[in-house]
Design a protein around this motif. Structure first.
Motif, mmCIF file in Angstrom:
data_model
loop_
_atom_site.group_PDB
_atom_site.id
_atom_site.type_symbol
_atom_site.label_atom_id
_atom_site.label_comp_id
_atom_site.label_asym_id
_atom_site.label_seq_id
_atom_site.Cartn_x
_atom_site.Cartn_y
_atom_site.Cartn_z
ATOM 1 N N GLY A 1 27.996 46.868 5.854
ATOM 2 C CA GLY A 1 29.217 46.382 5.222
ATOM 3 C C GLY A 1 30.354 47.383 5.170
ATOM 4 N N GLU A 2 30.088 48.640 5.529
ATOM 5 C CA GLU A 2 31.126 49.670 5.475
ATOM 6 C C GLU A 2 32.078 49.500 6.659
ATOM 7 O OE1 GLU A 2 31.207 54.387 4.461
ATOM 8 O OE2 GLU A 2 29.572 53.663 5.698
ATOM 9 N N ARG A 3 33.346 49.768 6.430
ATOM 10 C CA ARG A 3 34.370 49.657 7.475
ATOM 11 C C ARG A 3 34.815 51.042 7.935
ATOM 12 N NH1 ARG A 3 37.217 44.686 7.413
ATOM 13 N NH2 ARG A 3 36.535 43.317 5.743
ATOM 14 N N GLU B 1 38.510 38.168 7.081
ATOM 15 C CA GLU B 1 38.029 39.529 7.317
ATOM 16 C C GLU B 1 36.537 39.669 7.069
ATOM 17 O OE1 GLU B 1 40.662 38.813 5.402
ATOM 18 O OE2 GLU B 1 42.308 39.620 6.586
ATOM 19 N N PHE B 2 35.871 38.611 6.571
ATOM 20 C CA PHE B 2 34.433 38.672 6.245
ATOM 21 C C PHE B 2 33.621 39.071 7.480
ATOM 22 C CE2 PHE B 2 30.214 36.706 6.119
ATOM 23 C CZ PHE B 2 29.731 37.264 4.958
ATOM 24 N N GLY B 3 32.811 40.085 7.327
ATOM 25 C CA GLY B 3 31.894 40.493 8.390
ATOM 26 C C GLY B 3 32.492 41.389 9.443
ATOM 27 N N SER B 4 33.787 41.700 9.378
ATOM 28 C CA SER B 4 34.353 42.585 10.410
ATOM 29 C C SER B 4 34.233 44.015 9.920
ATOM 30 C CB SER B 4 35.806 42.223 10.680
ATOM 31 O OG SER B 4 36.595 42.397 9.538
ATOM 32 N N HIS B 5 33.426 44.801 10.597
ATOM 33 C CA HIS B 5 33.147 46.184 10.160
ATOM 34 C C HIS B 5 34.109 47.183 10.762
ATOM 35 C CE1 HIS B 5 29.543 44.907 8.157
ATOM 36 N NE2 HIS B 5 29.233 44.221 9.235
ATOM 37 N N ALA B 6 34.684 46.878 11.912
ATOM 38 C CA ALA B 6 35.526 47.866 12.596
ATOM 39 C C ALA B 6 37.010 47.519 12.451
ATOM 40 C CB ALA B 6 35.142 47.931 14.073
ATOM 41 N N ALA B 7 37.324 46.697 11.464
ATOM 42 C CA ALA B 7 38.722 46.278 11.285
ATOM 43 C C ALA B 7 39.599 47.431 10.878
ATOM 44 C CB ALA B 7 38.817 45.168 10.248
#
Length: 180
Positions: free
Chosen positions: A110-112, A174-180
């Motif tokens: 979950g970390e971005r 934005e849910f689930g996007s880790h590299a945003a």
């Protein structure tokens, strides 16, 4: 009742802040642990964090601005965490990679890589206070909220995780996007 929130960057010298963690790791002889070489974060001081909370609370009480509920400090440019670690090693009179190793530990679930201060559906709004912005809340129509909730309830009852993810992604792009 009126609910407001503030978005913090990494509060320097606070409990869990990366700076005291790096300092302790350097004093112990290393290694300094960084999650990912491309990880970047915003930073603010404890005073800035306190001022943001007080300003947001005061500003939110004025009847003129019911259209904002999330306050964000202008924290300047984000800092690459590996560069911060290397700078702290050098400020200690040591050389990164020679005297103190920098080790990449991997991102947690979950970390971005990058912090998102404003979501795509949440445009920033000037509030007339220097250095502080607000996010215009994304308030989908009640009919859409009911649709999402009904779809989630059905998917949960069927233990249909792919539908749960799809509904959450629809509700929160934005849910689930880790590299945003």
């Amino acid at each position: 009742m009126r609910l407001i929130s503030v978005r913090f960057g990494n509060v320097l010298a606070s409990n869990g802040s990366v700076v005291p963690k790096f300092k302790a790791q350097i004093e112990a002889g290393g290694p300094v642990t960084v999650t990912h070489p491309d990880m970047v974060r915003y930073f603010m001081t404890i005073r800035e964090a306190c001022d943001l909370v007080l300003t947001a609370a005061t500003h939110a009480l004025t009847p003129a601005r019911p259209d904002v509920s999330v306050y964000v400090l202008n924290m300047g440019q984000p800092v690459k965490i590996v560069e911060l670690a290397e700078r702290m090693i050098r400020l200690s009179g040591l050389e990164p990679g020679i005297d103190i190793e920098v080790v990449f530990t991997g991102m947690r679930p979950g970390e971005r890589l990058n912090e998102i201060l404003f979501a795509s559906e949440e445009p920033p709004v000037e509030i007339g206070v220097a250095g502080i912005m607000a996010a215009k809340p994304n308030e989908p129509p009640m009919q859409m909220l009911r649709k999402w909730l009904a779809a989630l309830e059905e998917a949960i009852a069927r233990d249909d995780r792919s539908t749960i993810r799809a509904v959450l992604k629809d509700a929160v792009p934005e849910f689930g996007s880790h590299a945003a």
